[in-house]
Enzyme design. Structure first.
Site, mmCIF file in Angstrom:
data_model
loop_
_atom_site.group_PDB
_atom_site.id
_atom_site.type_symbol
_atom_site.label_atom_id
_atom_site.label_comp_id
_atom_site.label_asym_id
_atom_site.label_seq_id
_atom_site.Cartn_x
_atom_site.Cartn_y
_atom_site.Cartn_z
ATOM 1 N N ASP A 144 4.852 14.546 -0.731
ATOM 2 C CA ASP A 144 3.536 14.489 -1.357
ATOM 3 C C ASP A 144 2.857 13.138 -1.106
ATOM 4 O OD1 ASP A 144 3.744 17.052 -2.259
ATOM 5 O OD2 ASP A 144 4.235 16.541 -4.325
ATOM 6 N N GLY A 145 3.651 12.079 -1.042
ATOM 7 C CA GLY A 145 3.084 10.758 -0.760
ATOM 8 C C GLY A 145 2.452 10.686 0.622
ATOM 9 N N HIS A 181 -1.570 9.861 1.662
ATOM 10 C CA HIS A 181 -2.050 8.970 2.722
ATOM 11 C C HIS A 181 -3.021 9.709 3.642
ATOM 12 C CE1 HIS A 181 1.231 6.286 1.488
ATOM 13 N NE2 HIS A 181 0.635 5.340 2.183
ATOM 14 N N GLU A 223 -4.371 10.599 -9.427
ATOM 15 C CA GLU A 223 -4.747 9.905 -10.646
ATOM 16 C C GLU A 223 -5.275 8.517 -10.374
ATOM 17 O OE1 GLU A 223 -1.271 8.549 -9.224
ATOM 18 O OE2 GLU A 223 -0.899 10.333 -10.451
ATOM 19 N N ASP A 241 -0.137 -0.629 -22.896
ATOM 20 C CA ASP A 241 0.180 -1.035 -21.528
ATOM 21 C C ASP A 241 -0.880 -0.609 -20.530
ATOM 22 O OD1 ASP A 241 2.456 -2.182 -22.457
ATOM 23 O OD2 ASP A 241 3.851 -0.750 -21.554
ATOM 24 N N GLN A 268 -3.162 0.142 -4.892
ATOM 25 C CA GLN A 268 -3.248 -0.786 -6.009
ATOM 26 C C GLN A 268 -4.322 -1.818 -5.707
ATOM 27 O OE1 GLN A 268 0.307 -2.305 -7.784
ATOM 28 N NE2 GLN A 268 1.582 -0.674 -6.921
#
Length: 266
Positions: A45-46, A50, A123, A150, A225
């Protein structure tokens, strides 16, 4: 028809890429990394995440299909031994296209009119780099709560089985145009209170996060990120754009959930 291939860059994925590329070229399809009609994602899935971000500018024209070289995924549902069968189906155009909703993220800044806009397939999360995150949560123009904890995670329905589930969020069928806000370790005591439950918002709703205790935030968009400085607000809504998947055979969503989280290997 034009095609491209995204891989995990391991030995098995590279071998499958060469096989698929050779088969499809033999059938007369053109390999084109710039303007593909269909993208094969070989890995997990990663890997497909990409591929999605690589071709995010072509969502109306490109469909994705995943081949998993590890565990069964929610986006990668073909097995390596099925590569020839898949290639023949692609060459014959024996597939339907299904569409899933996406998340639109808009980041506004305090000292400029610049707006950073992103699309997420799974997400987006918000965390404070060094201190407890304190955010005012606004739903449809009305203040809802002041969050302390958090971080916060806003997920798509198709991404509800990923990080959102690990945070205790609900699993949502990807046919539903919605988004889900889930808390990360919220502070709840006699002084500070949050709703303490995931919120599922329909497509005509919006959510705005306004910082209380600092302008710098670590924002994730799927696997990306990003550190954003001098943030005024972060806006979430269900995007008008959708991701397109090539579907060659029935693979019900709830069966995928069962096979991924419930079924044992015994």
């Amino acid at each position: 028809m034009k095609f491209a291939i995204q891989t995990r860059n391991d030995t098995l994925s590279e071998r499958l890429r060469d096989e698929a590329k050779g088969y499809l070229s033999d059938f007369g399809l053109e390999y084109d990394e710039n303007e593909p009609d269909i993208v094969l994602s070989i890995g997990g899935d990663g890997t497909l995440l990409h591929a999605f971000h690589k071709y995010i500018h072509r969502l109306q024209h490109t469909a994705f299909v995943g081949i998993h070289t590890g565990h069964l995924g929610f986006y990668a549902d073909w097995k390596p031994l099925e590569i020839e069968k898949l290639v023949i189906s692609i060459a014959r155009k024996e597939y339907d296209v299904i569409e899933y909703p996406l998340l639109e993220v808009r980041i506004n800044y305090r000292t400029s009119d610049e707006v950073a806009t992103y699309l997420a397939l799974n997400e987006s999360t918000v965390k404070s780099p060094e201190v407890t995150l304190v955010m005012d949560v606004e739903l449809n123009g009305e203040h809802f709560e002041r969050f302390r904890g958090d971080g916060l995670c806003m997920s798509t329905p198709s991404g509800s089985t990923a990080y959102n589930k690990a945070l205790g969020g609900a699993i949502i069928h990807p046919a539903l145009p919605a988004m889900q806000l889930t808390e990360m370790a919220s502070i709840n005591n006699r002084v500070f209170r949050t709703v303490g439950s995931p919120l599922v918002l329909p497509s005509h709703h919006n959510c705005v996060l306004t910082p209380v205790n600092g302008p710098d935030f670590m924002v994730t968009i799927d696997h990306l990120q990003l550190l954003h400085k001098d943030v005024k607000s972060i806006e979430y809504k269900v995007s008008g754009q959708r991701v397109r998947f090539a579907r060659f055979r029935p693979f019900p969503f709830w069966k995928r959930v069962h096979d991924s989280f419930i079924a044992s290997d015994e």
